[in-house]
Design an enzyme around this catalytic site. Structure first.
Site, PDB file in Angstrom:
ATOM      1  N   GLY A  49      -5.208   2.187  58.098  1.00  0.00           N
ATOM      2  CA  GLY A  49      -4.814   1.182  59.093  1.00  0.00           C
ATOM      3  C   GLY A  49      -3.343   0.799  59.065  1.00  0.00           C
ATOM      4  CB  THR A  50      -0.342   1.970  57.113  1.00  0.00           C
ATOM      5  OG1 THR A  50      -0.732   3.329  57.233  1.00  0.00           O
ATOM      6  CG2 THR A  50      -0.630   1.458  55.727  1.00  0.00           C
ATOM      7  N   GLY A  51      -0.805   2.476  60.221  1.00  0.00           N
ATOM      8  CA  GLY A  51      -0.158   2.789  61.501  1.00  0.00           C
ATOM      9  C   GLY A  51      -0.486   1.744  62.569  1.00  0.00           C
ATOM     10  CB  CYS A  52      -3.717   0.146  63.572  1.00  0.00           C
ATOM     11  SG  CYS A  52      -4.677   1.645  63.711  1.00  0.00           S
ATOM     12  CB  THR A  59      -2.473   3.872  53.048  1.00  0.00           C
ATOM     13  OG1 THR A  59      -3.255   5.048  52.857  1.00  0.00           O
ATOM     14  CG2 THR A  59      -1.601   3.610  51.839  1.00  0.00           C
ATOM     15  CE  LYS A  71       2.970   5.806  62.811  1.00  0.00           C
ATOM     16  NZ  LYS A  71       1.728   5.157  63.262  1.00  0.00           N
TER      17      LYS A  71
HETATM   18  N1  ADP Z   1       2.094   4.118  50.403  1.00  0.00           N
HETATM   19  C1  ADP Z   1       2.927   3.523  51.273  1.00  0.00           C
HETATM   20  N2  ADP Z   1       3.853   2.637  50.828  1.00  0.00           N
HETATM   21  C2  ADP Z   1       4.689   1.996  51.683  1.00  0.00           C
HETATM   22  N3  ADP Z   1       4.657   2.197  53.012  1.00  0.00           N
HETATM   23  C3  ADP Z   1       3.765   3.074  53.513  1.00  0.00           C
HETATM   24  C4  ADP Z   1       2.839   3.782  52.687  1.00  0.00           C
HETATM   25  N4  ADP Z   1       2.053   4.584  53.464  1.00  0.00           N
HETATM   26  C5  ADP Z   1       2.464   4.374  54.737  1.00  0.00           C
HETATM   27  N5  ADP Z   1       3.492   3.476  54.775  1.00  0.00           N
HETATM   28  C6  ADP Z   1       4.195   2.978  55.951  1.00  0.00           C
HETATM   29  O1  ADP Z   1       3.184   2.526  56.841  1.00  0.00           O
HETATM   30  C7  ADP Z   1       3.556   2.778  58.181  1.00  0.00           C
HETATM   31  C8  ADP Z   1       2.492   3.649  58.848  1.00  0.00           C
HETATM   32  O2  ADP Z   1       2.745   4.979  58.495  1.00  0.00           O
HETATM   33  P1  ADP Z   1       1.754   6.205  58.514  1.00  0.00           P
HETATM   34  O3  ADP Z   1       0.778   6.065  57.410  1.00  0.00           O
HETATM   35  O4  ADP Z   1       2.613   7.415  58.495  1.00  0.00           O
HETATM   36  O5  ADP Z   1       1.029   6.040  59.925  1.00  0.00           O
HETATM   37  P2  ADP Z   1      -0.474   6.315  60.347  1.00  0.00           P
HETATM   38  O6  ADP Z   1      -1.305   5.254  59.701  1.00  0.00           O
HETATM   39  O7  ADP Z   1      -0.431   6.210  61.832  1.00  0.00           O
HETATM   40  O8  ADP Z   1      -0.817   7.673  59.848  1.00  0.00           O
HETATM   41  C9  ADP Z   1       4.942   3.432  58.088  1.00  0.00           C
HETATM   42  O9  ADP Z   1       5.947   2.461  58.213  1.00  0.00           O
HETATM   43  C10 ADP Z   1       4.936   4.045  56.706  1.00  0.00           C
HETATM   44  O10 ADP Z   1       6.237   4.244  56.210  1.00  0.00           O
HETATM   45  C1  MP5 Z   2     -10.476   2.964  65.904  1.00  0.00           C
HETATM   46  C2  MP5 Z   2      -9.354   3.572  65.121  1.00  0.00           C
HETATM   47  N1  MP5 Z   2      -8.099   3.495  65.581  1.00  0.00           N
HETATM   48  C3  MP5 Z   2      -7.078   4.031  64.863  1.00  0.00           C
HETATM   49  C4  MP5 Z   2      -7.282   4.667  63.656  1.00  0.00           C
HETATM   50  C5  MP5 Z   2      -6.149   5.277  62.886  1.00  0.00           C
HETATM   51  O1  MP5 Z   2      -5.932   4.675  61.623  1.00  0.00           O
HETATM   52  P1  MP5 Z   2      -5.599   5.560  60.337  1.00  0.00           P
HETATM   53  O2  MP5 Z   2      -4.558   6.546  60.715  1.00  0.00           O
HETATM   54  O3  MP5 Z   2      -5.070   4.604  59.320  1.00  0.00           O
HETATM   55  O4  MP5 Z   2      -6.906   6.195  59.927  1.00  0.00           O
HETATM   56  C6  MP5 Z   2      -8.611   4.729  63.192  1.00  0.00           C
HETATM   57  N2  MP5 Z   2      -8.898   5.341  62.034  1.00  0.00           N
HETATM   58  N3  MP5 Z   2      -9.622   4.169  63.943  1.00  0.00           N
HETATM   59 MG    MG Z   3      -1.815   6.480  57.668  1.00  0.00          MG
END
Ligand code: ADP
Ligand code: MP5
Ligand code: MG
Length: 531
Positions: A242-245, A240, A207
Site C-alpha cells: 500500500g505504499t504506492g496508494c 510495504t 517510484k
Molecule cells: N522500504 C522502503 N523504505 C522507504 N520508502 C519506501 C520503501 N518501499 C517503498 N518506498 C517508497 O514508497 C513509495 C511507493 O513506492 P513503490 O513501492 O515503488 O510503489 P508501489 O507501491 O506502487 O509499487 C515511494 O516513494 C518509495 O520510494
Molecule cells: C485495490 C488495490 N489497489 C491498489 C493496489 C496496489 O498496492 P500494492 O502495489 O502495494 O500492492 C492493490 N494491491 N489493491
Molecule cells: Mg509497492
C-alpha cells in the site's frame, strides 16, 4: 473560461481555479470549507492498499476523503485471491452522487480495472472543476497479481495521462506504459520520467520502491524542466503493502490543502518513510507483504491503546478473581489456574493475593499477564497499584479502604482500567467522579472469602445498578446455583458476575468455568428476550 468547463487543461492555472472555487464556496454556504480528495480506486479487503489506504492516508493528513469504488478485491497479505469489477454504470452512479453534492478539490485515481471505467471517469472530469488530478496507474499489485490488464494502456496513454497534474507509476507500471522498456537503474528511471512526460501529464514521479539493488528508496520527479532525485532511507520491513496508494493519496491531500506540486511530493515521501519506520515491526497477516500503520498508533510492544479502546464493559461477563490459598490447597499454581479459567471462558481476570510479598506478587503478575495477553483477556491487580504499574497489567481493582480511584487514576494514567468495590449509590457516584471504569457491587450473597462483609442482596444490587453511571459486575457468593438468577434480573448496567470460590475452590477449574459460562450465556439470552 466558464466555470464548469473542461478545467484540467493547461490554459486554466492552478491558482485561478482556486480563486474561482473559494468564492463559489462562500457564495454557496458561507461556511468553512475543508480540503477534500475524491479517491477513485479499488477496495482491498486486507485494508493495506486501495481505497482503505487512501482513506487512512487522507485522515492522517487531515483531509476529507470521499470514495468511488471501481472494483472489489478479495485480498490479504498473501496476495489477491479474486477481483470483482463494479459495473461501469454503478461507478458512474457513485461519481454522480459524490460530485453532485460535494465540492471536491483533488481527484486521485488508483485501480481502474477497465477501459469502460476510465471512460466514465473521463466523462465526469470534463464536467468538473477540480484543483488537480493525481493518477496512480495501478496495474499489478506488489504480490504480482494483475489489477488492470494491458487493454487499458492505450486509454491511459491517450486520454488520462494528458489531463493529469501528476502520474505516479512504479517501475513496472512505467515500463508497461512505455511499451515494456527496461527499467533497472536510476538513469533508466529518469529516461522513463521524460518519456512519460511527453505523453502529457504536467508532472511525473517514477517510484523506485522496487528498484533492485538500491540502498535508498529513490524516486524521480520530473516537471518538464527539471529532474529531482528524491531519496529516503530504505526501511527494512515487510510492511510495504500500500505504499504506492498512500503516496499518491498523500500527494493529493497536500495539493488539496494548497501546496505546490514538488512540496506535496516531498511531504508525501517523507510521510511514507515515517509511517514505514514506525510500523516496521508490526505483524498483521501471515503473508510476505504486510500493511503499515498510517496513524502511527499500533506500534507493537507498546500497550498504550487509546483509553476508549482499553476497556470494554462486556469483558465483565465472567470475571475470574484468583485466590492463592485455594489454588495452593488444590495443588496448582495461580498461573495454571488462570490459564484454565481463560480456557473455560473467563473474560477478565483479577489477581488477588492478600498475603504474598511484593516480589512474589510481581513475578506472579508478570506470568499471568503473559497468559492473559496471549488470549486477549485483560488482567487487573487487586489493591496494588504499584504491582499493576511494575508489571504493566491492564489495571487495578480497589476496595473502599484502598487507594481512592482518583489517586489511582493519576498514578496509572488514562489508559489503564480501574474498578472499585461499591455497596451504595453514593460510593458508585464517587467511583464515577474519581475516574473508575466499572464498579464491583456486593457482596450479593454471603461468602467465605471475605469475613465480616455485610451482604446487600439482590435488592441492594438492583438499587446500585439502576443509579450507577458505570457498568457493574456483581460479586459475593456467586456460583453455578445462583448466577442465573442474578443475570436473569436484567437490571440496567449489570454486565456480568465475578467469582472466586466457584472457580478456584474446585478441583477442575476448566470444567467449572465452562459450566458457569454456559449458564451465563443462557441467562443473559433469556433476560434479553424478556426485556
Ligand atoms: N522500504 C522502503 N523504505 C522507504 N520508502 C519506501 C520503501 N518501499 C517503498 N518506498 C517508497 O514508497 C513509495 C511507493 O513506492 P513503490 O513501492 O515503488 O510503489 P508501489 O507501491 O506502487 O509499487 C515511494 O516513494 C518509495 O520510494
Ligand atoms: C485495490 C488495490 N489497489 C491498489 C493496489 C496496489 O498496492 P500494492 O502495489 O502495494 O500492492 C492493490 N494491491 N489493491
Ligand atoms: Mg509497492
Amino acid at each position: 473560461m466558464a466555470y464548469g468547463g473542461v478545467i484540467l487543461s493547461n490554459s486554466f492555472s492552478f491558482y485561478q481555479k482556486r480563486i474561482v472555487m473559494s468564492s463559489r464556496m462562500q457564495e454557496k454556504n458561507g461556511g468553512a470549507s475543508i480540503p477534500h480528495v475524491l479517491s477513485v480506486a479499488g477496495s482491498d479487503s486486507g485494508a493495506g492498499a486501495g481505497i482503505q489506504a487512501d482513506l487512512k492516508a487522507c485522515a492522517a493528513r487531515g483531509v476529507y476523503c470521499s470514495t468511488v469504488i471501481t472494483s472489489v478485491t478479495a485480498q490479504n497479505t498473501v496476495g489477491v485471491q479474486a477481483v470483482h469489477a463494479v459495473p461501469e454504470d454503478f461507478v458512474a452512479q457513485q461519481l454522480k452522487s459524490v460530485l453532485s453534492d460535494m465540492q471536491v478539490d483533488v481527484v486521485k485515481t488508483g485501480m481502474l480495472p477497465s477501459v469502460g471505467v476510465v471512460k466514465v471517469l473521463l466523462q465526469s472530469l470534463t464536467e468538473l472543476s477540480v484543483r488537480a488530478l493525481v493518477v496512480d496507474p495501478v496495474m499489478v499489485s506488489t504480490s504480482g497479481d494483475v489489477l488492470a490488464g494491458p487493454s487499458i494502456l492505450s486509454t491511459f496513454r491517450e486520454e488520462l495521462l494528458p489531463i493529469a497534474n501528476i502520474v505516479t507509476p512504479n517501475i513496472k507500471e512505467a515500463s508497461a506504459l512505455l511499451g515494456g522498456i527496461r527499467l533497472e537503474t536510476v538513469a533508466d528511471m529518469r529516461n522513463a520520467a521524460e518519456l512519460l512526460h511527453a505523453l502529457g501529464p504536467r508532472n511525473v514521479l517514477v517510484k523506485g520502491g522496487d528498484l533492485p539493488d538500491s540502498l535508498d528508496a529513490v524516486d524521480i520527479f520530473f516537471n518538464g524542466e527539471h529532474f529531482y532525485e528524491l531519496r529516503s532511507s530504505r526501511i527494512k520491513t515487510r510492511n510495504t503493502h500500500g505504499t504506492g496508494c498512500t503516496l499518491a493519496s498523500c500527494i493529493a491531500a497536500e495539493l488539496a490543502k494548497g501546496s505546490p506540486m514538488l512540496t506535496a511530493v516531498r511531504v508525501a515521501k517523507r510521510y511514507v518513510e515515517t509511517a514505514l519506520e514506525y510500523s516496521k515491526d508490526i505483524l498483521i497477516g501471515n503473508g510476505i507483504q504486510g500493511p503499515f500503520d498510517h496513524l502511527l498508533r499500533l506500534k507493537s510492544g507498546s500497550h498504550s491503546f487509546r483509553r476508549k479502546d482499553a476497556f470494554n464493559p462486556s469483558d465483565l461477563f465472567l470475571y475470574a478473581v484468583t485466590d492463592s490459598g485455594m489454588n495452593k490447597k488444590w495443588g496448582r499454581s495461580v498461573v495454571d489456574a488462570v490459564a484454565a479459567a481463560i480456557q473455560g471462558g473467563a473474560t477478565i481476570v483479577q489477581l488477588r493475593d492478600k498475603d504474598a510479598g511484593t516480589k512474589d506478587f510481581l513475578e506472579t503478575a508478570k506470568s499471568c499477564l503473559a497468559v492473559c495477553r496471549s488470549h486477549g483477556v485483560p488482567l487487573l491487580i487487586n489493591d496494588r497499584v504499584d504491582v499493576a504499574l511494575a508489571s504493566d497489567a491492564d489495571g487495578v481493582h480497589v476496595g473502599q479502604s484502598d487507594m481512592p480511584a482518583t489517586v489511582a487514576r493519576t498514578l496509572l494514567g488514562p489508559e489503564k482500567i480501574i474498578g472499585v468495590s461499591c455497596k451504595t449509590i453514593e460510593q458508585a457516584q464517587q467511583a464515577w467522579i474519581g475516574g473508575a471504569d466499572y464498579i464491583g457491587c456486593g457482596g450479593v450473597y454471603s461468602t467465605n472469602t471475605k469475613a465480616n462483609n455485610p451482604t446487600i442482596g439482590l435488592d441492594g444490587l438492583k438499587t446500585v445498578c439502576s443509579a450507577s453511571k458505570l457498568p457493574v459486575v456483581a460479586i459475593g457468593g456467586i456460583n453455578a446455583s445462583n448466577a442465573g438468577t442474578v443475570m436473569e434480573m436484567g437490571v440496567p448496567n449489570l454486565k456480568g458476575v465475578a467469582v472466586v470460590s466457584a472457580l478456584f475452590d474446585r478441583e477442575n477449574v476448566l470444567a467449572e468455568t465452562k459450566k458457569l459460562h454456559a449458564l451465563l450465556m443462557e441467562a443473559s439470552s433469556s433476560s434479553s428476550k424478556i426485556q
